[in-house]
Design a protein around this motif. Structure first.
Motif, PDB file in Angstrom:
ATOM      1  N   ALA A 195       4.653  -3.294  -7.736  1.00 21.16           N
ATOM      2  CA  ALA A 195       3.347  -3.735  -8.231  1.00 21.16           C
ATOM      3  C   ALA A 195       2.236  -2.840  -7.691  1.00 21.16           C
ATOM      4  O   ALA A 195       1.299  -2.480  -8.416  1.00 21.16           O
ATOM      5  N   GLY A 196       2.360  -2.455  -6.410  1.00 17.76           N
ATOM      6  CA  GLY A 196       1.369  -1.560  -5.837  1.00 17.76           C
ATOM      7  C   GLY A 196       1.338  -0.224  -6.547  1.00 17.76           C
ATOM      8  O   GLY A 196       0.270   0.332  -6.820  1.00 17.76           O
ATOM      9  N   GLY A 197       2.506   0.302  -6.883  1.00 18.11           N
ATOM     10  CA  GLY A 197       2.574   1.569  -7.610  1.00 18.11           C
ATOM     11  C   GLY A 197       1.952   1.478  -8.988  1.00 18.11           C
ATOM     12  O   GLY A 197       1.231   2.391  -9.417  1.00 18.11           O
ATOM     13  N   LEU A 205       0.794  -1.226   0.000  1.00 15.91           N
ATOM     14  CA  LEU A 205       0.000   0.000   0.000  1.00 15.91           C
ATOM     15  C   LEU A 205       0.826   1.277   0.000  1.00 15.91           C
ATOM     16  O   LEU A 205       0.294   2.357  -0.258  1.00 15.91           O
ATOM     17  N   SER A 206       2.112   1.173   0.291  1.00 16.78           N
ATOM     18  CA  SER A 206       2.931   2.386   0.429  1.00 16.78           C
ATOM     19  C   SER A 206       2.801   3.341  -0.760  1.00 16.78           C
ATOM     20  O   SER A 206       2.611   4.549  -0.570  1.00 16.78           O
ATOM     21  N   PRO A 207       2.869   2.864  -2.016  1.00 20.55           N
ATOM     22  CA  PRO A 207       2.745   3.797  -3.143  1.00 20.55           C
ATOM     23  C   PRO A 207       1.324   4.313  -3.362  1.00 20.55           C
ATOM     24  O   PRO A 207       1.114   5.226  -4.162  1.00 20.55           O
ATOM     25  N   ALA A 208       0.342   3.695  -2.658  1.00 27.15           N
ATOM     26  CA  ALA A 208      -1.058   4.042  -2.916  1.00 27.15           C
ATOM     27  C   ALA A 208      -1.614   5.066  -1.938  1.00 27.15           C
ATOM     28  O   ALA A 208      -2.754   5.527  -2.101  1.00 27.15           O
ATOM     29  N   LEU A 209      -0.846   5.465  -0.939  1.00 29.12           N
ATOM     30  CA  LEU A 209      -1.393   6.288   0.141  1.00 29.12           C
ATOM     31  C   LEU A 209      -1.897   7.643  -0.345  1.00 29.12           C
ATOM     32  O   LEU A 209      -2.966   8.106   0.070  1.00 29.12           O
ATOM     33  N   SER A 266      -7.786  -1.610  -6.585  1.00 27.73           N
ATOM     34  CA  SER A 266      -7.193  -2.758  -7.270  1.00 27.73           C
ATOM     35  C   SER A 266      -6.080  -3.392  -6.435  1.00 27.73           C
ATOM     36  O   SER A 266      -5.829  -4.603  -6.533  1.00 27.73           O
ATOM     37  N   VAL A 267      -5.415  -2.583  -5.605  1.00 23.43           N
ATOM     38  CA  VAL A 267      -4.366  -3.120  -4.737  1.00 23.43           C
ATOM     39  C   VAL A 267      -4.988  -4.073  -3.717  1.00 23.43           C
ATOM     40  O   VAL A 267      -4.490  -5.184  -3.489  1.00 23.43           O
ATOM     41  N   PHE A 268      -6.101  -3.659  -3.123  1.00 25.59           N
ATOM     42  CA  PHE A 268      -6.768  -4.519  -2.144  1.00 25.59           C
ATOM     43  C   PHE A 268      -7.332  -5.784  -2.799  1.00 25.59           C
ATOM     44  O   PHE A 268      -7.253  -6.871  -2.222  1.00 25.59           O
ATOM     45  N   ALA A 316      -2.264  12.628   6.320  1.00 24.39           N
ATOM     46  CA  ALA A 316      -2.067  12.246   7.715  1.00 24.39           C
ATOM     47  C   ALA A 316      -3.122  11.243   8.170  1.00 24.39           C
ATOM     48  O   ALA A 316      -2.826  10.284   8.889  1.00 24.39           O
ATOM     49  N   THR A 317      -4.354  11.452   7.743  1.00 24.19           N
ATOM     50  CA  THR A 317      -5.433  10.544   8.122  1.00 24.19           C
ATOM     51  C   THR A 317      -5.239   9.176   7.492  1.00 24.19           C
ATOM     52  O   THR A 317      -5.438   8.140   8.146  1.00 24.19           O
ATOM     53  N   ILE A 318      -4.830   9.162   6.222  1.00 23.61           N
ATOM     54  CA  ILE A 318      -4.559   7.888   5.555  1.00 23.61           C
ATOM     55  C   ILE A 318      -3.380   7.190   6.234  1.00 23.61           C
ATOM     56  O   ILE A 318      -3.380   5.963   6.410  1.00 23.61           O
ATOM     57  N   GLY A 319      -2.392   7.964   6.632  1.00 20.49           N
ATOM     58  CA  GLY A 319      -1.264   7.382   7.350  1.00 20.49           C
ATOM     59  C   GLY A 319      -1.695   6.720   8.648  1.00 20.49           C
ATOM     60  O   GLY A 319      -1.118   5.715   9.071  1.00 20.49           O
TER      61      GLY A 319
END
Length: 469
Positions: free
Chosen positions: A157-159, A33-37, A169-171, A49-52
């Protein structure tokens, strides 16, 4: 008779496939998920910040469930507990994929956090099947290396998925892998229940989980630095100490405790946990915080974009760790788990020193030093610390030490981000072109890692897991 003769290679191969699938399914939740935040924040109409915070919730829940699910698996059955963990993780993944607002995303990530102790439980299952130390070491290294990132492919792949198909799509990709992992575990994993008939100590679980939850909350708040509520930090630490005292009292009065206090007094427990905690504190935020911040800093650093930073630093770091891990695991039974661990710690100290004095001024040196830490920490230190949690655990309570060790990893990660970035910000405030803050923060990390190295000499040798030749 050799372990190879006792256990058919086909069965061990099938077991390894199932266990690796389970670890990959969990790791995707942690790193994909890191690239999707940023995209998630936009599509759910909230801020970064909320997504973090959704990430913090996931890792916090993973840490808390790691404290007791390995012990529950000793009692109820490791295959059964692992299967249900993956099923619950799948439910959380679907909830997150269908999220229409950030609150629903939070619920999904919290549910996913139940999968926290996947790696410790898979290592316990593996040890129940493979008794040959060399063979177990190699397999352990392969499984544990996945926990450091799937050769960097997960983030890439997440990116790609989020750029072309949105964050959902990542989930959904995670969900597909989870379904495959569940099927493999059901088909190919074997059940083991070393503590069958023992009652689960839920009264001990409650204060222990409360203690670690309060401590994690305090560290997360401290990580906000100037924006932190220091009364909340102090209160969390004090209440955590009180909860742990209650836990200790309960364990001394329970016939079948979650963690017998006699084990907590042994060097095989407290020295290992302290070494893990300090190693994570000294190293984790160096790569995952300081290096990525320096790379993207347009005044003091190299002004790189986030995707290029991941490609040049995080992907090679994960890739070399994934490649080296099995070799470190294979070497440990003959060279010694503690000797291999110390090689990793010394190498990490050297790499961080190179970063602090040369890498902050040279991009090629910074990349090379990050790769070196990928070898020495992700590929060696991390593998040995996880492995020691398994091989030092007592036969009558094999799940307790891997669980507490997983908690030490998570506490160390939180403490690392609460301490090191403070020195970085003080020495290199926003807009400054000085690298002094980065150098100071890295040197603080070196000092903490040196202390971890010193304490590692107090960890007893895991004699039963090593061979003389």
């Amino acid at each position: 008779m050799s372990d190879l003769a006792q256990k058919p290679a086909v069965r061990i191969g099938a077991l390894m496939t199932a266990l690796l699938a389970a670890c990959v399914a969990f790791q995707l939740n942690a790193s994909m998920l890191s690239p999707a935040l940023v995209t998630m924040a936009k599509e759910l109409n909230t801020d970064d910040a909320t997504i973090g915070l959704s990430q913090t919730m996931f890792f916090t829940m993973a840490a808390l469930f790691s404290l007791f699910l390995p012990r529950l698996s000793d009692i109820a059955g490791r295959k059964r507990v692992l299967t249900w963990m993956l099923v619950i993780m799948l439910v959380g993944t679907v909830v997150a994929a269908l999220a229409v607002n950030v609150e629903m995303l939070f619920v999904g990530r919290i549910i996913q956090g139940v999968s926290g102790p996947v790696v410790p439980i898979t290592l316990l299952m593996l040890r129940a099947e493979i008794t040959d130390p060399r063979r177990y070491g190699a397999m352990m290294g392969l499984i544990t290396a996945v926990n450091g990132g799937i050769a960097g492919i997960d983030a890439l792949a997440g990116g790609w998925l989020v750029a072309n198909h949105g964050f959902r799509s990542v989930f959904w990709s995670m969900a597909v892998v989870a379904v495959i992992a569940i099927a493999f575990v059901i088909l190919w994993a074997r059940e083991s229940r070393p503590s069958a008939g023992t009652k689960m100590d839920w009264w001990g679980v409650l204060p222990l989980v409360a203690s670690i939850a309060l401590l994690l909350t305090a560290f997360n708040e401290a990580g906000k630095q100037s924006a932190a509520n220091w009364y909340l930090v102090a209160g969390g630490i004090i209440l955590s100490a009180i909860a742990f005292w209650i836990f200790w009292t309960v364990e001394n009065r329970t016939k079948e405790p979650l963690v017998p206090t006699k084990y907590l007094r042994q060097r095989s427990t407290w020295a290992l946990l302290l070494t893990t905690l300090l190693t994570m504190t000294g190293i984790f935020a160096v790569v995952n915080g300081l290096v990525t911040s320096l790379a993207q800093n347009s005044t003091a650093g190299f002004g790189m974009e986030a995707d290029l930073t991941s490609l040049l630093f995080l992907t090679p770091y994960a890739l070399v760790g994934w490649l080296v891990g099995p070799f470190a695991g294979r070497l440990a039974p003959s060279f010694g788990y503690l000797n291999v661990l110390r090689v990793g710690l010394v190498g990490s100290i050297v790499a961080t020193l190179i970063m602090a004095f040369v890498g902050v001024h040279s991009l090629p040196v910074l990349i090379a030093a990050t790769v070196l830490i990928g070898i020495t920490y992700a590929g060696i230190g991390n593998i040995m610390l996880n492995g020691l949690g398994i091989v030092l655990s007592p036969a009558d309570n094999p799940g307790f030490l891997p669980g507490l060790n997983a908690g030490a990893f998570n506490l160390g990660a939180g403490l690392s981000f609460a301490i090191l970035p403070v020195f970085q910000v003080l020495g290199t405030p926003a807009g400054s072109d000085s690298t002094a803050g980065y150098t100071t923060a890295m040197l603080v990390g070196v000092v903490i890692t040196v202390v971890a190295l010193a304490i590692s000499f107090l960890i007893p040798k895991p004699v039963d897991a090593e061979v003389s030749a």
